[in-house]
Motif scaffolding. Sequence first.
Motif, PDB file in Angstrom:
ATOM      1  N   HIS A 204       1.373 -19.969   7.760  1.00 42.60           N
ATOM      2  CA  HIS A 204       1.916 -18.832   7.014  1.00 42.60           C
ATOM      3  C   HIS A 204       0.811 -18.260   6.125  1.00 42.60           C
ATOM      4  O   HIS A 204       0.681 -18.635   4.961  1.00 42.60           O
ATOM      5  CB  HIS A 204       3.117 -19.264   6.176  1.00 42.60           C
ATOM      6  CG  HIS A 204       3.959 -18.109   5.732  1.00 42.60           C
ATOM      7  ND1 HIS A 204       5.315 -18.202   5.582  1.00 42.60           N
ATOM      8  CD2 HIS A 204       3.634 -16.833   5.409  1.00 42.60           C
ATOM      9  CE1 HIS A 204       5.798 -17.039   5.190  1.00 42.60           C
ATOM     10  NE2 HIS A 204       4.783 -16.190   5.065  1.00 42.60           N
ATOM     11  N   MET A 206      -1.599 -15.566   3.927  1.00 41.67           N
ATOM     12  CA  MET A 206      -1.461 -14.466   2.969  1.00 41.67           C
ATOM     13  C   MET A 206      -2.848 -14.068   2.489  1.00 41.67           C
ATOM     14  O   MET A 206      -3.655 -14.925   2.106  1.00 41.67           O
ATOM     15  CB  MET A 206      -0.605 -14.877   1.774  1.00 41.67           C
ATOM     16  CG  MET A 206      -0.333 -13.724   0.804  1.00 41.67           C
ATOM     17  SD  MET A 206       0.631 -14.252  -0.615  1.00 41.67           S
ATOM     18  CE  MET A 206       1.276 -12.657  -1.161  1.00 41.67           C
ATOM     19  N   TYR A 207      -3.124 -12.788   2.509  1.00 42.40           N
ATOM     20  CA  TYR A 207      -4.437 -12.299   2.108  1.00 42.40           C
ATOM     21  C   TYR A 207      -4.581 -12.361   0.592  1.00 42.40           C
ATOM     22  O   TYR A 207      -3.632 -12.106  -0.153  1.00 42.40           O
ATOM     23  CB  TYR A 207      -4.624 -10.867   2.604  1.00 42.40           C
ATOM     24  CG  TYR A 207      -6.035 -10.345   2.519  1.00 42.40           C
ATOM     25  CD1 TYR A 207      -7.124 -11.171   2.803  1.00 42.40           C
ATOM     26  CD2 TYR A 207      -6.291  -9.022   2.176  1.00 42.40           C
ATOM     27  CE1 TYR A 207      -8.420 -10.697   2.744  1.00 42.40           C
ATOM     28  CE2 TYR A 207      -7.579  -8.525   2.119  1.00 42.40           C
ATOM     29  CZ  TYR A 207      -8.647  -9.365   2.392  1.00 42.40           C
ATOM     30  OH  TYR A 207      -9.933  -8.893   2.339  1.00 42.40           O
ATOM     31  N   ASP A 210      -3.217  -9.564  -1.647  1.00 47.96           N
ATOM     32  CA  ASP A 210      -1.766  -9.578  -1.845  1.00 47.96           C
ATOM     33  C   ASP A 210      -1.362 -10.647  -2.847  1.00 47.96           C
ATOM     34  O   ASP A 210      -0.489 -10.444  -3.689  1.00 47.96           O
ATOM     35  CB  ASP A 210      -1.048  -9.831  -0.510  1.00 47.96           C
ATOM     36  CG  ASP A 210      -0.852  -8.563   0.304  1.00 47.96           C
ATOM     37  OD1 ASP A 210      -0.783  -7.473  -0.298  1.00 47.96           O
ATOM     38  OD2 ASP A 210      -0.759  -8.655   1.546  1.00 47.96           O
ATOM     39  N   GLY A 233       2.776 -14.235   3.010  1.00 49.56           N
ATOM     40  CA  GLY A 233       2.781 -12.961   3.712  1.00 49.56           C
ATOM     41  C   GLY A 233       4.054 -12.767   4.515  1.00 49.56           C
ATOM     42  O   GLY A 233       4.984 -13.578   4.461  1.00 49.56           O
ATOM     43  N   ASP A 234       4.082 -11.685   5.291  1.00 47.13           N
ATOM     44  CA  ASP A 234       5.275 -11.340   6.065  1.00 47.13           C
ATOM     45  C   ASP A 234       5.340 -12.027   7.422  1.00 47.13           C
ATOM     46  O   ASP A 234       6.365 -11.963   8.093  1.00 47.13           O
ATOM     47  CB  ASP A 234       5.338  -9.820   6.286  1.00 47.13           C
ATOM     48  CG  ASP A 234       6.004  -9.101   5.122  1.00 47.13           C
ATOM     49  OD1 ASP A 234       6.799  -9.746   4.412  1.00 47.13           O
ATOM     50  OD2 ASP A 234       5.720  -7.914   4.929  1.00 47.13           O
ATOM     51  N   PRO A 311       4.150  -7.558   0.399  1.00 44.94           N
ATOM     52  CA  PRO A 311       2.765  -7.675   0.883  1.00 44.94           C
ATOM     53  C   PRO A 311       2.294  -6.367   1.518  1.00 44.94           C
ATOM     54  O   PRO A 311       3.059  -5.701   2.218  1.00 44.94           O
ATOM     55  CB  PRO A 311       2.847  -8.800   1.920  1.00 44.94           C
ATOM     56  CG  PRO A 311       4.068  -9.576   1.545  1.00 44.94           C
ATOM     57  CD  PRO A 311       5.036  -8.569   1.008  1.00 44.94           C
ATOM     58  N   TYR A 313      -0.677  -6.239   3.373  1.00 44.95           N
ATOM     59  CA  TYR A 313      -1.529  -6.517   4.533  1.00 44.95           C
ATOM     60  C   TYR A 313      -0.796  -7.386   5.554  1.00 44.95           C
ATOM     61  O   TYR A 313      -0.268  -8.447   5.214  1.00 44.95           O
ATOM     62  CB  TYR A 313      -2.806  -7.263   4.109  1.00 44.95           C
ATOM     63  CG  TYR A 313      -3.764  -6.458   3.275  1.00 44.95           C
ATOM     64  CD1 TYR A 313      -4.840  -5.786   3.857  1.00 44.95           C
ATOM     65  CD2 TYR A 313      -3.611  -6.375   1.882  1.00 44.95           C
ATOM     66  CE1 TYR A 313      -5.735  -5.060   3.087  1.00 44.95           C
ATOM     67  CE2 TYR A 313      -4.495  -5.648   1.105  1.00 44.95           C
ATOM     68  CZ  TYR A 313      -5.556  -4.994   1.710  1.00 44.95           C
ATOM     69  OH  TYR A 313      -6.432  -4.279   0.933  1.00 44.95           O
ATOM     70  N   SER A 314      -0.796  -6.941   6.805  1.00 39.62           N
ATOM     71  CA  SER A 314      -0.416  -7.841   7.888  1.00 39.62           C
ATOM     72  C   SER A 314      -1.573  -8.815   8.061  1.00 39.62           C
ATOM     73  O   SER A 314      -2.660  -8.611   7.489  1.00 39.62           O
ATOM     74  CB  SER A 314      -0.183  -7.062   9.187  1.00 39.62           C
ATOM     75  OG  SER A 314      -1.419  -6.538   9.667  1.00 39.62           O
ATOM     76  N   PHE A 315      -1.383  -9.876   8.863  1.00 37.46           N
ATOM     77  CA  PHE A 315      -2.478 -10.826   9.031  1.00 37.46           C
ATOM     78  C   PHE A 315      -3.697 -10.161   9.670  1.00 37.46           C
ATOM     79  O   PHE A 315      -4.828 -10.332   9.197  1.00 37.46           O
ATOM     80  CB  PHE A 315      -2.038 -12.028   9.874  1.00 37.46           C
ATOM     81  CG  PHE A 315      -3.142 -13.036  10.084  1.00 37.46           C
ATOM     82  CD1 PHE A 315      -3.734 -13.653   8.996  1.00 37.46           C
ATOM     83  CD2 PHE A 315      -3.598 -13.334  11.358  1.00 37.46           C
ATOM     84  CE1 PHE A 315      -4.767 -14.571   9.170  1.00 37.46           C
ATOM     85  CE2 PHE A 315      -4.629 -14.252  11.543  1.00 37.46           C
ATOM     86  CZ  PHE A 315      -5.214 -14.863  10.450  1.00 37.46           C
ATOM     87  N   GLY A 318      -5.434  -8.018   7.144  1.00 40.45           N
ATOM     88  CA  GLY A 318      -6.152  -8.819   6.170  1.00 40.45           C
ATOM     89  C   GLY A 318      -7.472  -9.328   6.709  1.00 40.45           C
ATOM     90  O   GLY A 318      -8.499  -9.286   6.014  1.00 40.45           O
TER      91      GLY A 318
END
Length: 329
Positions: A204, A206-207, A210, A233-234, A311, A313-315, A318
Amino acid sequence: MPDEVKKILVTGAGGFLGYHMANFLSDQGYTVTGMDVHFPETTPDGSKPRFQTVHSDFRKWEVTKKALEGADIVYHFASAHLQISLDEAEYWDINVRSMPTLLKAAKAAGCKRFIHVSSVGAYGKLTEIPANEETVCHPQSTYGETKLAGEQEVISTCKELDLPFVILRPAWIYGLGCPRTAKLHRMLKKKRFIMIGKGLNKRHPMYIKDMLKAFRLAMDSDPALGETMIIGGDQIITTKELVETFSNKLHIPGPLITLPYQVGVILATVVETLFGILGKEPPLSRRTLEFFDTDNGFDVSKSKRLLAFTPQYSFKEGVEDYAEEFSRL
């Protein structure tokens, strides 16, 4: 609360998360003091701390009490983390036993809110995904055990002291300056990255950009008071997808070698033992194998709701931003 905040103390400000957070808050106009035993001599982008630095273990209480003077907010990042060679007793002292003394010092200094940075490492290996804040924790390591116990100390002591608090459990944070991100990038670039197992366990990510925004919101969100929240993140992805995305966005080859998981366990045990004899941190250990076998996937709706956070940024976005920043170095 933002207009009332004049000074912020960030412990663990020499580490990846704390360093970024201290600079981020300073850039927003706050007077920030960062405390840590060590600060980076150099950073990937060549930046210097944009905050006042105090070189000290936060357990040196006279120094900490002085640093706390006038602090309206405390962000507590400092912890024993990935040091394989660190004695187990030190993990318990840093992450758990020190908490009541720190919290009492913060209260005495007039702190208005204590933001405790924990970790999703407290969960251990998840049996159901997505997990949430109500999921029972089964830590796999001393680190996870002590982060969970540290949370419990924060809750009980802050209630006793009537000290407002928020507990944050960040997921897998990545970005420029992150040791894990740098290691993954370096090993892929040198064609030394070894995939252990099939890489189907869940991550999972997260940038960092974010994360900074979410952590900043914890400073002034009243609905977040007294709550424990997962910050992530999402997207929930597999380790294989994570590694492939870094390879693609950085334009470097993916893993050339894949080992069966049990072979990886044997190799990690041997390497950890040999480096332990030499008194050095091993490049591979049973602790680092969690990257390949632990499932991490969380319901982050609580933090979105209580912090009013989304968030940005998507992965893939990011990693693209990270690749762009890295290319400018």
